[in-house]
Design a protein around this motif. Structure first.
Motif, PDB file in Angstrom:
ATOM      1  N   HIS A  58       4.073  -2.098   9.729  1.00 24.40           N
ATOM      2  CA  HIS A  58       5.364  -2.744   9.994  1.00 24.40           C
ATOM      3  C   HIS A  58       5.630  -2.875  11.488  1.00 24.40           C
ATOM      4  O   HIS A  58       5.624  -1.874  12.207  1.00 24.40           O
ATOM      5  N   ASP A  91       6.512  -7.745   9.134  1.00 20.33           N
ATOM      6  CA  ASP A  91       7.627  -7.205   9.920  1.00 20.33           C
ATOM      7  C   ASP A  91       8.172  -5.893   9.335  1.00 20.33           C
ATOM      8  O   ASP A  91       8.402  -4.935  10.048  1.00 20.33           O
ATOM      9  N   GLY A  92       8.407  -5.870   8.031  1.00 21.09           N
ATOM     10  CA  GLY A  92       8.979  -4.653   7.446  1.00 21.09           C
ATOM     11  C   GLY A  92       8.676  -4.547   5.967  1.00 21.09           C
ATOM     12  O   GLY A  92       8.023  -5.427   5.389  1.00 21.09           O
ATOM     13  N   PRO A  93       9.151  -3.492   5.311  1.00 18.86           N
ATOM     14  CA  PRO A  93       8.833  -3.268   3.892  1.00 18.86           C
ATOM     15  C   PRO A  93       9.226  -4.451   2.998  1.00 18.86           C
ATOM     16  O   PRO A  93       8.525  -4.738   2.026  1.00 18.86           O
ATOM     17  N   TRP A 128       0.067  -1.274   4.454  1.00 20.02           N
ATOM     18  CA  TRP A 128       1.011  -2.199   5.077  1.00 20.02           C
ATOM     19  C   TRP A 128       1.444  -1.613   6.412  1.00 20.02           C
ATOM     20  O   TRP A 128       1.822  -0.434   6.484  1.00 20.02           O
ATOM     21  N   GLU A 175      -0.447  -6.546   8.577  1.00 17.71           N
ATOM     22  CA  GLU A 175       0.767  -6.327   9.367  1.00 17.71           C
ATOM     23  C   GLU A 175       1.830  -7.356   8.984  1.00 17.71           C
ATOM     24  O   GLU A 175       1.554  -8.557   8.966  1.00 17.71           O
ATOM     25  N   GLU A 230       6.499  -7.103   2.365  1.00 15.01           N
ATOM     26  CA  GLU A 230       5.289  -6.800   1.594  1.00 15.01           C
ATOM     27  C   GLU A 230       5.284  -7.603   0.297  1.00 15.01           C
ATOM     28  O   GLU A 230       6.338  -7.969  -0.215  1.00 15.01           O
ATOM     29  N   ALA A 249       8.471  -3.799  12.606  1.00 11.81           N
ATOM     30  CA  ALA A 249       9.853  -3.310  12.737  1.00 11.81           C
ATOM     31  C   ALA A 249      10.612  -4.055  13.837  1.00 11.81           C
ATOM     32  O   ALA A 249      11.212  -3.462  14.721  1.00 11.81           O
TER      33      ALA A 249
END
Ligand SMILES: Cc1cc2nc3c(=O)[nH]c(=O)nc-3n(C[C@H](O)[C@H](O)[C@H](O)COP(=O)(O)OP(=O)(O)OC[C@H]3O[C@@H](n4cnc5c(N)ncnc54)[C@H](O)[C@@H]3O)c2cc1C
Length: 271
Positions: free
Chosen positions: A202, A182-184, A200, A180, A187, A204
Motif C-alpha cells: 500500500h 494505494d490502499g486496502p 498487497w 502495489e 485490492e 497509503a
C-alpha cells in the motif's frame, strides 16, 4: 510446483490484430482508483482470444466530445498517422480485462490517476454511448516448459493482466503475486486454480511510481527455484529495478524474466 500449464490458448500470432469500432455500454467504479468500462459493438463478433493478458491500443477522441476516427484502410497505423491532427485519436495501451464476444462486450479497467492524462480523464468522464476505438489484441505470457513456479510483480496498471494470468494458471502450478496499490480498498480478489500467494503493498497516499515498496518486497522474498518464471510490469523505473534484482541477486536468467514498462512517472505514453 508443477509444469507451467495454462488453462487457455497459447499466445496468438499477429493475425489476431484488427480494429474495433465500439461505444461505452456502462461503467463501474470497481475500487476507488479503478473504473471498469464495458465497451460494445458489432465488431466484437470478430474478437479473437489471444492468451491471458490481451493488450490492445485504445483510440480516444482527440478532444472531449469529438468523434473517434478508426480507419478501415491498411496499414492501420499509417492511416491513423495520416489523419489531420484535429481528427487523429489519442492512443493509449490497455489490457482487456474480460471479453464476451457472444454478448459483443469487452471490459477494460482504467486506473483513475487524476486529470493529467487524456485516457484517465476520458475514463473518469465516460458515459454510455461515448465512441471509442480498440486495436488489438496480443498476449505474450509464455513461460519456458520447465518452469517450476510463477512470480508476478506489478502495480495498479498491471493488475488487469495479473488477474488474467492467475485465472489462466492450472491447479498444478504455484504462483506468487506482489502488487502495489494505494490502499486496502484498491485490492481485488484474484481468481486462480493455482496455489497462489498474494502480497498487497500500500502506497497509503504517496505518489505512484516510486520503485522502493515493490523492490523491498521482491528483495525480501525467500529463496526460489531458478526455474521460476518472473513477469514484471508497471511503472518503468520499478520494472527495471525489479528485473535487475531478479537477474543479478536471484540468478534468474534473462529469458526467465519478462519485463514491461507500462507507464513512466512524469511522461505521457506518447512523449
Ligand atoms: C501492455 C500495457 C498494458 C496496460 N494495461 C493497462 C490497464 O489495463 N489499465 C491501466 O490503467 N493502464 C494500463 N497500462 C498503462 C497505461 O497505458 C498508462 O498508464 C498510460 O500512460 C495512461 O494514459 P493517460 O493518457 O492516462 O496518461 P499519459 O498521458 O500517458 O500520462 C500523463 C501523466 O500521467 C502519468 N501517469 C500515467 N499513468 C499513470 C498511473 N497509472 N499512475 C500515475 N500516474 C500515471 C504519467 O507519468 C504522466 O505524467 C498499460 C500499459 C501497457 C504498455
Amino acid at each position: 510446483m508443477g509444469t507451467p500449464r495454462l488453462a487457455r490458448p497459447a499466445p496468438a500470432g499477429r493475425d489476431s490484430l484488427r480494429p474495433y469500432r465500439l461505444t461505452v455500454a456502462r461503467k463501474r467504479i470497481v475500487t476507488p482508483h479503478l473504473a471498469r468500462i464495458t465497451l460494445t459493438g458489432a465488431d466484437l463478433a470478430h474478437y479473437t482470444e489471444v492468451g491471458p493478458e490481451p493488450r490492445c491500443k485504445v483510440l480516444l477522441p482527440p478532444a472531449p466530445g469529438a468523434e473517434v476516427v478508426v480507419p478501415d484502410t491498411v496499414p492501420f497505423w499509417d492511416a491513423v498517422r495520416a489523419l489531420p491532427e484535429s481528427l487523429r485519436p489519442v492512443v493509449r495501451t490497455y489490457t482487456v480485462r474480460a471479453a464476451r464476444p457472444a454478448d459483443r462486450e469487452l471490459d477494460i479497467d482504467f486506473v483513475l490517476h487524476g486529470d493529467n492524462g487524456p485516457a484517465a480523464r476520458w475514463a473518469a468522464a465516460a458515459r454510455p454511448g461515448d465512441p471509442v476505438g480498440v486495436y488489438g489484441c496480443l498476449s505474450s505470457y509464455d513461460p519456458p516448459a520447465d518452469t517450476t513456479g510463477h512470480l508476478l510483480v506489478g502495480d495498479d496498471t498491471s493488475l488487469p493482466a495479473i488477474a488474467g494470468i492467475t485465472a489462466a494458471l492450472s491447479a498444478s502450478v504455484s504462483a506468487r503475486v506482489i502488487v502495489e496499490v494505494d490502499g486496502p480498498d484498491d485490492e481485488q480478489p484474484l481468481e486462480s486454480a493455482a496455489d497462489l500467494t498474494v502480497t498487497w503493498l500500500h502506497r497509503a497516499g504517496a505518489e505512484p511510481g516510486d520503485p522502493d515498496l515493490v523492490l523491498d518486497a521482491v528483495r525480501a522474498l525467500p529463496a526460489f527455484d531458478p526455474r521460476t518464471y518472473a513477469w514484471v510490469a508497471g511503472e518503468s523505473a520499478m520494472v527495471q529495478a525489479v528485473r535487475s534484482t531478479l537477474v543479478l541477486d536471484r540468478d534468474l536468467t534473462r529469458q526467465r524474466v519478462h519485463f514491461s514498462g507500462y507507464w513512466r512517472r512524469g511522461s505521457a505514453e506518447d512523449d
